[in-house]
Design a protein around this motif. Structure first.
Motif, PDB file in Angstrom:
ATOM      1  N   PHE A 136      -1.474  11.235  -1.018  1.00  0.00           N
ATOM      2  CA  PHE A 136      -2.601  12.102  -1.263  1.00  0.00           C
ATOM      3  C   PHE A 136      -3.802  11.418  -1.354  1.00  0.00           C
ATOM      4  N   LEU A 137      -3.857  10.408  -2.219  1.00  0.00           N
ATOM      5  CA  LEU A 137      -4.928   9.645  -2.677  1.00  0.00           C
ATOM      6  C   LEU A 137      -5.455   8.555  -1.307  1.00  0.00           C
ATOM      7  N   THR A 138      -4.668   7.993  -0.319  1.00  0.00           N
ATOM      8  CA  THR A 138      -4.890   7.456   0.730  1.00  0.00           C
ATOM      9  C   THR A 138      -5.881   8.115   1.601  1.00  0.00           C
ATOM     10  N   GLU A 139      -5.622   9.419   1.657  1.00  0.00           N
ATOM     11  CA  GLU A 139      -6.453  10.314   2.343  1.00  0.00           C
ATOM     12  C   GLU A 139      -7.882  10.324   1.976  1.00  0.00           C
ATOM     13  N   ARG A 140      -8.020  10.000   0.745  1.00  0.00           N
ATOM     14  CA  ARG A 140      -9.469   9.974   0.043  1.00  0.00           C
ATOM     15  C   ARG A 140      -9.883   8.613  -0.374  1.00  0.00           C
ATOM     16  N   ILE A 141      -9.460   7.698   0.271  1.00  0.00           N
ATOM     17  CA  ILE A 141      -9.588   6.323  -0.259  1.00  0.00           C
ATOM     18  C   ILE A 141     -11.068   5.738  -0.157  1.00  0.00           C
ATOM     19  N   GLY A 142     -11.739   6.549   0.748  1.00  0.00           N
ATOM     20  CA  GLY A 142     -13.094   6.050   1.066  1.00  0.00           C
ATOM     21  C   GLY A 142     -14.117   6.618  -0.191  1.00  0.00           C
ATOM     22  N   ARG A 143     -13.354   7.294  -1.222  1.00  0.00           N
ATOM     23  CA  ARG A 143     -14.249   7.622  -2.458  1.00  0.00           C
ATOM     24  C   ARG A 143     -13.858   6.784  -3.521  1.00  0.00           C
ATOM     25  N   LEU A 144     -12.669   6.104  -3.329  1.00  0.00           N
ATOM     26  CA  LEU A 144     -12.143   5.034  -4.460  1.00  0.00           C
ATOM     27  C   LEU A 144     -12.532   3.647  -4.314  1.00  0.00           C
ATOM     28  N   ALA A 145     -12.784   3.362  -2.925  1.00  0.00           N
ATOM     29  CA  ALA A 145     -12.913   2.095  -2.695  1.00  0.00           C
ATOM     30  C   ALA A 145     -14.223   1.382  -2.337  1.00  0.00           C
TER      31      ALA A 145
ATOM     32  N   GLU B  87     -10.115   3.943   9.389  1.00  0.00           N
ATOM     33  CA  GLU B  87     -11.374   4.091   9.552  1.00  0.00           C
ATOM     34  C   GLU B  87     -11.872   5.675   9.364  1.00  0.00           C
ATOM     35  N   PRO B  88     -11.155   6.513  10.119  1.00  0.00           N
ATOM     36  CA  PRO B  88     -11.666   7.842   9.876  1.00  0.00           C
ATOM     37  C   PRO B  88     -11.822   8.553   8.403  1.00  0.00           C
ATOM     38  N   LEU B  89     -10.714   8.122   7.920  1.00  0.00           N
ATOM     39  CA  LEU B  89     -10.588   8.507   6.351  1.00  0.00           C
ATOM     40  C   LEU B  89     -11.873   8.004   5.624  1.00  0.00           C
ATOM     41  N   VAL B  90     -12.154   6.698   5.714  1.00  0.00           N
ATOM     42  CA  VAL B  90     -13.392   6.225   5.096  1.00  0.00           C
ATOM     43  C   VAL B  90     -14.397   6.876   5.211  1.00  0.00           C
ATOM     44  N   GLY B  91     -14.833   7.014   6.716  1.00  0.00           N
ATOM     45  CA  GLY B  91     -15.955   7.698   7.274  1.00  0.00           C
ATOM     46  C   GLY B  91     -17.073   6.977   6.874  1.00  0.00           C
ATOM     47  N   GLY B  92     -17.107   5.607   6.806  1.00  0.00           N
ATOM     48  CA  GLY B  92     -18.266   4.856   6.778  1.00  0.00           C
ATOM     49  C   GLY B  92     -18.612   4.624   5.548  1.00  0.00           C
ATOM     50  N   ARG B  93     -17.984   5.155   4.589  1.00  0.00           N
ATOM     51  CA  ARG B  93     -18.648   4.903   3.101  1.00  0.00           C
ATOM     52  C   ARG B  93     -18.391   3.521   2.605  1.00  0.00           C
ATOM     53  N   CYS B  94     -17.540   2.658   3.254  1.00  0.00           N
ATOM     54  CA  CYS B  94     -17.178   1.258   2.843  1.00  0.00           C
ATOM     55  C   CYS B  94     -16.582   0.545   3.878  1.00  0.00           C
ATOM     56  N   PRO B  95     -16.872  -0.879   3.945  1.00  0.00           N
ATOM     57  CA  PRO B  95     -16.182  -1.484   5.211  1.00  0.00           C
ATOM     58  C   PRO B  95     -14.606  -1.526   5.194  1.00  0.00           C
TER      59      PRO B  95
END
Length: 379
Positions: A140-149, A164-172
């Motif tokens: 569940f959380l890996t699908e939202r990892i861009g908000r956590l990392a 990369e698609p899950l992060v959506g450019g929020r972090c490298p």
């Protein structure tokens, strides 16, 4: 234990930079490390502390959770340094075991970087309640990892394409392959022995397909090849029992040497004793997303390596140049690879030396540490 050693190599090398201090907070799921060492202390120069060292799987462990989390929060606060960059480097995906810690760390001003080495969606897990909760929350959380990392590092291209698609450019999102301490493994440049000794070392998990190696070894012996096979490592009780039964059932069991579990230093020293190092794997989605940690160590030994074509291996190695590459799940591939090396002993020796050079080029932990440090300093 290979993954733990992999992480320790990185910590040791990062610590070699005067501006870096490393500490390790071992969560209770780090069972290999915790079972081999005292709950707290200094290992390879890095201070560590194990949370929940006395917790055991089962419902009763729920009563220890408040103390487990409180202890972790205290250490994060104690280890934070003012007026400097603080990084929480999380080995593995976000999950119920670490979410409170990472959230609190970010509030304290830490930057959080995750290092993903497996596809949590297809990863197996133990049957206890904590393992089930951890796995479900991890998916569940890996699908939202861009908000956590603040950064995500991955071990393979397949994981990079997934994250990369899950992060959506929020972090490298950066690929960081396996690493090996080249100074710890002395390459052995010598002809094959008599008999020729094959070697496998690892976890004996389903993905490693050791049964296929045993089947290939039995076939090679039946063809009159003068061989011995050495095995070392450890795995789950069920898997180890299955491997022992398979060895007992083979007609060439008297040619198989069970070395038990070798401590890291002894394991590194003994790699050069063997003639052909076998890194066999299956073609499962789990094997394709990860990367075999032991491959770097095998290559560093300077002996010819037989490796299955899984994950990113073909990006680093070329068949018959710096390794013998075979198809995964293939007994025939193992047999053909071993026989080719036996029949081309001079080329086998050169392949071993070229494999060491490949390890130096791609997997040198000191070279990688500089790249990792530059990324962490940029957060």
């Amino acid at each position: 234990m290979a993954g733990t050693q992999h992480l320790i190599h990185r910590m040791v090398c990062l610590r070699s930079y005067p501006e870096v201090t490393t500490r390790m907070l071992v969560l209770r799921q780090g069972r290999d490390f915790a079972s081999d060492n005292a709950p707290s202390g200094v290992y390879e120069g890095t201070e560590y502390h194990t949370l929940g060292a006395r917790m055991r799987p089962g419902i009763s462990a729920f009563f220890g959770l408040p103390g487990y989390f409180a202890e972790g929060l205290r250490f994060l606060k104690r280890w934070r340094k003012a007026d400097t960059r603080n990084i929480l480097f999380v080995y593995g995906p976000p999950s119920s075991d670490n979410l409170l810690f990472t959230g609190y760390a970010r509030r304290l001003g830490y930057r959080v970087a995750y290092y993903l080495v497996e596809d949590i969606r297809v990863q197996g897990h133990a049957g206890d309640v904590f393992a089930r909760i951890k796995h479900g929350s991890g998916v569940f959380l890996t699908e939202r990892i861009g908000r956590l990392a603040d950064a995500v590092l991955v071990i393979s291209r397949r994981l990079q394409d997934q994250i990369e698609p899950l992060v959506g450019g929020r972090c490298p999102v950066r690929r960081l392959p396996i690493c090996v301490d080249l100074d710890a493994i002395v390459p052995a440049d010598r002809p094959f022995g008599n008999p020729v000794r094959l070697f496998y070392g690892g976890t004996f998990a389903e993905k490693d397909k050791v049964e296929l190696l045993l089947e290939a070894f039995e076939a090679l012996c039946s063809r009159g090849r003068d061989l011995r096979l050495a095995l070392t490592g450890r795995g789950s009780p069920d898997r180890m029992d299955a491997i022992r039964k398979r060895i007992e059932a083979t007609a060439c069991r008297d040619r198989i040497d069970w070395l038990g579990y070798l401590e890291t230093g002894d394991y590194y020293r003994r790699l050069g004793e063997f003639d052909i190092l076998c890194m066999t794997r299956g073609s499962s989605a789990f094997a394709q997303a990860g990367f075999p940690f032991k491959l770097g160590e095998f290559l560093a030994a300077g002996r010819p390596v037989i490796a299955s074509r899984v994950s990113d291996i073909t990006e680093y190695l070329t068949d018959r140049q710096d390794a013998v590459l075979i198809e995964p799940d293939s007994v025939a591939g193992i047999i053909d690879g071993v026989e080719w090396l036996l029949d081309h002993s001079d080329q086998a020796r050169q392949i071993g030396l070229a494999g060491r050079k490949a390890a130096e080029q791609f997997f040198d932990v000191r070279r990688q540490s500089r790249t990792l440090l530059e990324l962490l300093e940029s957060l």
